[in-house]
Design a protein around this motif. Structure first.
Motif, PDB file in Angstrom:
ATOM      1  N   LYS A 101       0.816  -1.211   0.000  1.00  0.00           N
ATOM      2  CA  LYS A 101       0.000   0.000   0.000  1.00  0.00           C
ATOM      3  C   LYS A 101       0.850   1.262   0.000  1.00  0.00           C
ATOM      4  O   LYS A 101       0.318   2.364  -0.030  1.00  0.00           O
ATOM      5  N   LYS A 109      -3.496   7.026  -0.346  1.00  0.00           N
ATOM      6  CA  LYS A 109      -4.156   5.743  -0.229  1.00  0.00           C
ATOM      7  C   LYS A 109      -4.394   5.434   1.245  1.00  0.00           C
ATOM      8  O   LYS A 109      -5.358   4.814   1.618  1.00  0.00           O
ATOM      9  N   LEU A 110      -3.450   5.863   2.053  1.00  0.00           N
ATOM     10  CA  LEU A 110      -3.524   5.537   3.469  1.00  0.00           C
ATOM     11  C   LEU A 110      -3.570   6.795   4.318  1.00  0.00           C
ATOM     12  O   LEU A 110      -2.652   7.592   4.299  1.00  0.00           O
ATOM     13  N   PRO A 111      -4.636   6.988   5.072  1.00  0.00           N
ATOM     14  CA  PRO A 111      -4.623   8.080   6.036  1.00  0.00           C
ATOM     15  C   PRO A 111      -3.639   7.782   7.163  1.00  0.00           C
ATOM     16  O   PRO A 111      -2.932   6.787   7.133  1.00  0.00           O
TER      17      PRO A 111
END
Lengths: 73, 628
Positions: free
Chosen positions: B73, B431-433
């Motif tokens: 990710k 994509k990733l907080p």
């Protein structure tokens, strides 16, 4: 999940949405049935520290809204 | 016959989750025999190192970025997975891997193992920090773990060297086994994340009994993350941090500068005046000096940061400041690199490696040059002392000091606002907080801390250092060519001034002066600004040359000359320009090195120049209105 008070524990029931982030949370071990404890909140609606198993992780409050939990008495 | 003997694997990967103790093992096995691999187009650079075995044999170890799962990710994870699968364009597939299990969180590592097993890489498993398990009354059954995983299991304490010989034995005989799990019946049909976690939980319960939660960590967090005490400790740590890079490094930097000035004087004494002397003194020695002078700050800053990182404080600090940084679209981890950039953007940008999110890291790198570094100080001090009255505000605050502080605040706020803009445009949507682990506190291992500082310093010298030297020599040549024959009776200061005026740099300055005219810059100031694109502090000495006064004694005379020659709006306009402009080739070189492309330094240079021009233009015209 952002509604449970500091110091209390809850069981994860599920997620309201499914995306890369919730998949990452599940990979971190926040799966259905995991018991989590809300350790502390940073001031001014800052990040939240959660403990489960031998892990301690930090999340932002608005990211917790998609995690459904059942509070443990 | 030889086919039956296990092949000695030559490239071995180190795989594990972030914070699992992977780099401690890497450092313990390779020592100083490591290099930061410089693969084209790879910004996350895996380190490689050589492990000496008996006789002449050795194997190469590659320390791949930590992963949380086999579904990547982040760019780091993509790199690791593609290398392990053998699909990476530039890095060859390792023959085997050492899978690192975090001794204090076996369940987490076993989940990753379940995901990793599908890659079917021949493996040995190494359990780290077994001393921490035993020290806190826990138990680890490594024989049972070996049985469950189907690959050899070794318990180690990386920084104490326990278990390392056993790893070396495996590296020598090559007895790595493909994970059983891939086709293990226990595992068939259990391919969901949930099933893998349940399996990991079960095995972890069978093989290890770990204490509930590290009591040391719990007690430390109660203080360090306390709503009131926590921020106070944080401020204290940052104060020491800032002091160390700003104040403690200064005597060392002064010493280095004095040394190079002495060396230049010595060379000028033995080499006859002329172009050769100028090349050696102003080109070579000054260029090397421009590189070496950054070493104290880089070393102090990297030592400090890796100490905090290894102890586990850096993620706590990020927890505390995340709210504030969040206002500007950044995460808590951006704070330390930005603070470091107030001393010097070079170590600041290098330390941006502690930011896991690539988009946040790039944003932080791009705004780091806006933080007021110490090289701007000589310019500010010269202009402020010349143009701001030395009076008191409210009877006790120096107006000059007030203005100086204002410049720091304006620059920092501008940087944060621009960071917000970049995050919501260029580096939009991650994509990733925000999601961060707080690792248990650990006593930092000296070897780790020193190797990190050593590697960063080496990387700076070999990569950015050569670029800085190259650019210094180009700028020197532009100031020295074409040659100008000064009249016989001219003084040394006059010769230097005339040469600069007639050089390529001087000609460019006079040619493009019209571009800077709207900012109130005359041709002399324009040359000063242009030559300080090498390094900002050059402005002071070039202005000294331009106005033919001796600046080496004191700035008094130059100050008076400037007061006469430059108007107040123009002076304020110069200051505004220096607040924003990225006039530092060393920073350009380090951005190139840390981002792996010229795209980002070019962008940083362009946007800061635009900003500087706009700010100077506005300042000049507002100044004209107010003074008329």
């Amino acid at each position: 999940m952002n509604e449970i008070p500091v110091g209390s524990s809850a069981t994860i029931v599920g997620y309201t949405i499914h995306n890369a982030f919730t998949e990452r949370l599940r990979e971190f071990g926040l799966i259905e049935g995991t018991i989590i404890k809300l350790l502390r909140k940073a001031p001014w609606n800052g990040p939240i520290e959660v403990q489960y198993g031998h892990s301690q992780i930090v999340l932002r409050p608005d990211e917790l809204t998609n995690i459904q939990v059942k509070r443990m008495m | 016959m030889s086919d039956e003997l296990p092949q000695n694997p030559s490239l071995i990967a180190l795989v594990g989750s972030p914070n699992c103790g992977k780099s401690t093992i890497f450092n313990a096995l390779t020592g100083l025999r490591q290099k930061i691999a410089n693969f084209p187009g790879v910004t996350v650079e895996p380190k490689t190192g050589t492990v000496k075995l008996s006789g002449e044999t050795s194997v190469t170890l590659i320390d791949l970025p930590g992963i949380y799962s086999a579904t990547p990710k982040t760019p780091d994870e993509e790199l690791t997975i593609s290398v392990l699968k053998g699909t990476h364009a530039n890095i060859t597939q390792p023959n085997a891997a050492i899978f690192v299990v975090e001794g204090t969180n076996i369940e987490k590592s076993l989940f990753l193992y379940a995901q990793y097993a599908k890659l079917a890489v021949p493996t040995i498993v190494v359990v780290t920090m077994i001393d921490a398990i035993k020290g806190s009354g826990g138990v680890l059954d490594d024989i049972e773990l070996e049985r469950q995983l189907g690959v050899p299991v070794i318990g180690v304490v990386g920084h104490r060297g326990i278990g390392l010989d056993e790893i070396r034995e495996y590296l020598e005989c090559g007895d790595f086994q493909p994970p059983l799990l891939a086709d293990n019946q226990v595992f068939t049909g259990k391919s969901t994340i949930e099933d893998q976690h349940l399996w990991a939980r079960e095995v972890a319960r069978e093989v290890a009994r770990l204490p509930e939660m590290d009591s040391f960590t719990r007690r430390f967090d109660a203080v360090l993350l306390h709503p009131v005490v926590g921020p106070l400790v944080f401020l204290l740590v940052m104060l020491i941090f800032f002091q160390s890079i700003f104040t403690w490094a200064t005597p060392l930097m002064d010493g280095i500068e004095a040394g190079f000035t002495g060396l230049r004087g010595y060379v000028e004494g033995i080499v006859p005046a002329g172009i050769v002397q100028s090349f050696l003194s102003k080109g070579m020695i000054a260029g090397v000096g421009a590189v070496v002078v950054f070493l104290p700050q880089i070393i102090i800053l990297t030592l400090f940061i890796s100490l905090l990182e290894d102890f586990g404080y850096l993620s706590r600090a990020a927890f505390l400041v995340d709210r504030i940084m969040g206002v500007f679209g950044l995460q808590g981890r951006s704070f330390v690199p930005l603070l470091g950039s107030f001393a010097c953007a070079i170590p600041g940008i290098m330390s941006a490696r502690i930011i896991p999110s690539e988009k946040d890291r790039l944003t932080t790198i791009l705004i780091a040059p806006l933080m007021t570094c110490s090289a701007r100080l000589p310019v500010y001090i010269l202009l402020i002392t010349a143009f701001v009255p030395n009076s008191l505000v409210w009877g006790f605050l120096s107006l000059q000091g007030f203005v100086l502080m204002g410049l720091y605040i304006i620059a920092a706020l501008s940087g944060l606002v621009i960071g917000k803009i970049f995050k919501s445009t260029l580096f939009k949507g991650s994509k990733l907080p925000f999601l961060m682990e707080l690792p248990p506190y650990r006593f930092p291992a000296a070897q780790n801390v020193f190797l990190t500082a050593f590697n960063r310093t080496k990387a700076f010298l070999t990569s950015a250092g050569t670029t800085i030297l190259f650019l210094s020599i180009i700028l020197w040549a532009m100031a020295e060519f074409p040659r100008f024959e000064a009249p016989q009776n001219a003084s040394t200061a006059d010769i230097e001034r005339l040469q600069l005026e007639h050089s390529a740099l001087g000609m460019i300055g006079t040619t493009i002066q019209p571009v800077f005219a709207p900012l109130g810059f005359d041709w002399k100031v324009t040359i000063g600004v242009l030559s300080s694109f090498a390094a900002r502090e050059t402005f002071v000495s070039v202005m000294g040359q331009m106005y033919s006064v001796d600046v080496s004694e004191n700035n008094e005379s130059l100050r008076v000359v400037l007061q006469r020659s430059i108007t107040l709006p123009a002076a304020l306009s110069i200051i505004a320009f220096y607040v924003y402009a990225l006039q530092c080739m060393s920073t350009i070189a380090i951005i190139k090195r840390e981002t792996g492309s010229w795209k980002y330094p070019a962008f940083a240079f362009a946007y800061t120049l635009l900003l500087a021009y706009g700010a100077a233009l506005a300042t000049y015209h507002v100044g004209l209105l107010l003074t008329s």
